[in-house]
Scaffold this motif. Structure first.
Motif, short mmCIF file in Angstrom:
data_model
loop_
_atom_site.label_atom_id
_atom_site.label_comp_id
_atom_site.label_asym_id
_atom_site.label_seq_id
_atom_site.Cartn_x
_atom_site.Cartn_y
_atom_site.Cartn_z
N GLY A 1 0.81 -1.22 0.00
CA GLY A 1 0.00 0.00 0.00
C GLY A 1 0.84 1.26 0.00
N ALA A 2 2.13 1.14 0.31
CA ALA A 2 3.02 2.29 0.24
C ALA A 2 3.35 2.63 -1.23
N GLU A 3 3.34 1.62 -2.10
CA GLU A 3 3.59 1.84 -3.52
C GLU A 3 2.37 2.41 -4.23
N ARG A 4 1.20 1.92 -3.89
CA ARG A 4 -0.05 2.42 -4.46
C ARG A 4 -1.09 2.49 -3.36
N CYS A 5 -1.47 3.70 -3.03
CA CYS A 5 -2.45 3.89 -1.96
C CYS A 5 -3.81 3.37 -2.44
N PRO A 6 -4.49 2.58 -1.62
CA PRO A 6 -5.79 2.06 -2.02
C PRO A 6 -6.85 3.16 -2.04
N THR A 7 -7.98 2.86 -2.62
CA THR A 7 -9.10 3.80 -2.64
C THR A 7 -10.18 3.31 -1.68
N VAL A 8 -11.06 4.20 -1.28
CA VAL A 8 -12.16 3.85 -0.39
C VAL A 8 -13.05 2.83 -1.09
N GLY A 9 -13.39 1.77 -0.39
CA GLY A 9 -14.23 0.72 -0.93
C GLY A 9 -13.44 -0.42 -1.55
N ILE B 1 -9.40 6.89 4.30
CA ILE B 1 -7.96 7.11 4.20
C ILE B 1 -7.62 8.39 4.95
N HIS B 2 -6.66 8.28 5.86
CA HIS B 2 -6.27 9.41 6.68
C HIS B 2 -4.92 9.95 6.24
N GLY B 3 -4.33 10.81 7.01
CA GLY B 3 -3.06 11.46 6.68
C GLY B 3 -1.86 10.54 6.70
N LYS B 4 -0.72 11.14 6.41
CA LYS B 4 0.53 10.38 6.38
C LYS B 4 1.03 10.11 7.79
N ILE B 5 1.74 8.99 7.91
CA ILE B 5 2.32 8.61 9.19
C ILE B 5 3.84 8.66 9.09
N SER C 1 3.82 6.50 4.59
CA SER C 1 2.61 5.94 3.99
C SER C 1 1.38 6.54 4.68
N ARG C 2 0.21 6.18 4.21
CA ARG C 2 -1.04 6.69 4.77
C ARG C 2 -1.56 5.78 5.87
N LEU C 3 -2.35 6.35 6.75
CA LEU C 3 -3.08 5.58 7.74
C LEU C 3 -4.43 5.26 7.11
N VAL C 4 -4.77 3.98 7.05
CA VAL C 4 -6.03 3.58 6.44
C VAL C 4 -6.93 2.92 7.48
N GLU C 5 -8.21 3.21 7.37
CA GLU C 5 -9.20 2.60 8.24
C GLU C 5 -9.82 1.44 7.48
N ALA D 1 -15.92 -4.38 13.62
CA ALA D 1 -15.59 -2.99 13.93
C ALA D 1 -14.41 -2.54 13.07
N PRO D 2 -14.40 -1.29 12.64
CA PRO D 2 -13.27 -0.80 11.86
C PRO D 2 -12.00 -0.73 12.73
N PHE D 3 -10.86 -0.81 12.07
CA PHE D 3 -9.57 -0.68 12.75
C PHE D 3 -8.60 0.01 11.80
N PHE D 4 -7.44 0.37 12.29
CA PHE D 4 -6.48 1.14 11.52
C PHE D 4 -5.24 0.32 11.19
N ALA D 5 -4.64 0.64 10.05
CA ALA D 5 -3.38 0.00 9.64
C ALA D 5 -2.58 1.00 8.82
N ALA D 6 -1.29 0.82 8.80
CA ALA D 6 -0.43 1.62 7.94
C ALA D 6 -0.54 1.06 6.53
N ALA D 7 -0.61 1.94 5.55
CA ALA D 7 -0.68 1.49 4.15
C ALA D 7 0.54 0.65 3.78
#
Length: 88
Positions: free
Chosen positions: A28-36, A51-55, A59-63, A72-78
């Motif tokens: 996900g650091a090479e290509r940021c995913p899209t919502v959905g 998709i949240h801001g950079k960490i 890379s981005r923080l993704v929910e 329940a939703p959770f967070f991960a680094a792209a």
């Protein structure tokens, strides 16, 4: 209550996505995913909710949300997820 030396503690290896789990998929650091979009994370297949801001690693923080009505939703680094390559 703190469990400093407990066997209940998570091992860091179980939190990292194995790049070999999905041959041909990219970080996900090479290509940021899209919502959905469906991605692969340490828990298996999941859907990107937001998709949240950079960490700190750039890379981005993704929910994410796992399949299931009560997941329940959770967070991960792209950088710690795998995304399918875009078809040309």
């Amino acid at each position: 209550m703190a469990y400093f030396n407990s066997s209940r503690r998570l091992q860091s290896a179980t939190l990292h996505v194995d790049g070999e789990a999905r041959p041909g998929w990219i970080s996900g650091a090479e290509r940021c995913p899209t919502v959905g979009e469906e991605i692969y994370c340490a828990e298996g297949l999941a859907e990107v909710v937001r998709i949240h801001g950079k960490i700190s690693d750039g890379s981005r923080l993704v929910e994410l949300r796992l399949p299931g009505p009560k997941a329940a939703p959770f967070f991960a680094a792209a950088s710690n997820i795998l995304v399918a390559p875009k078809a040309a």
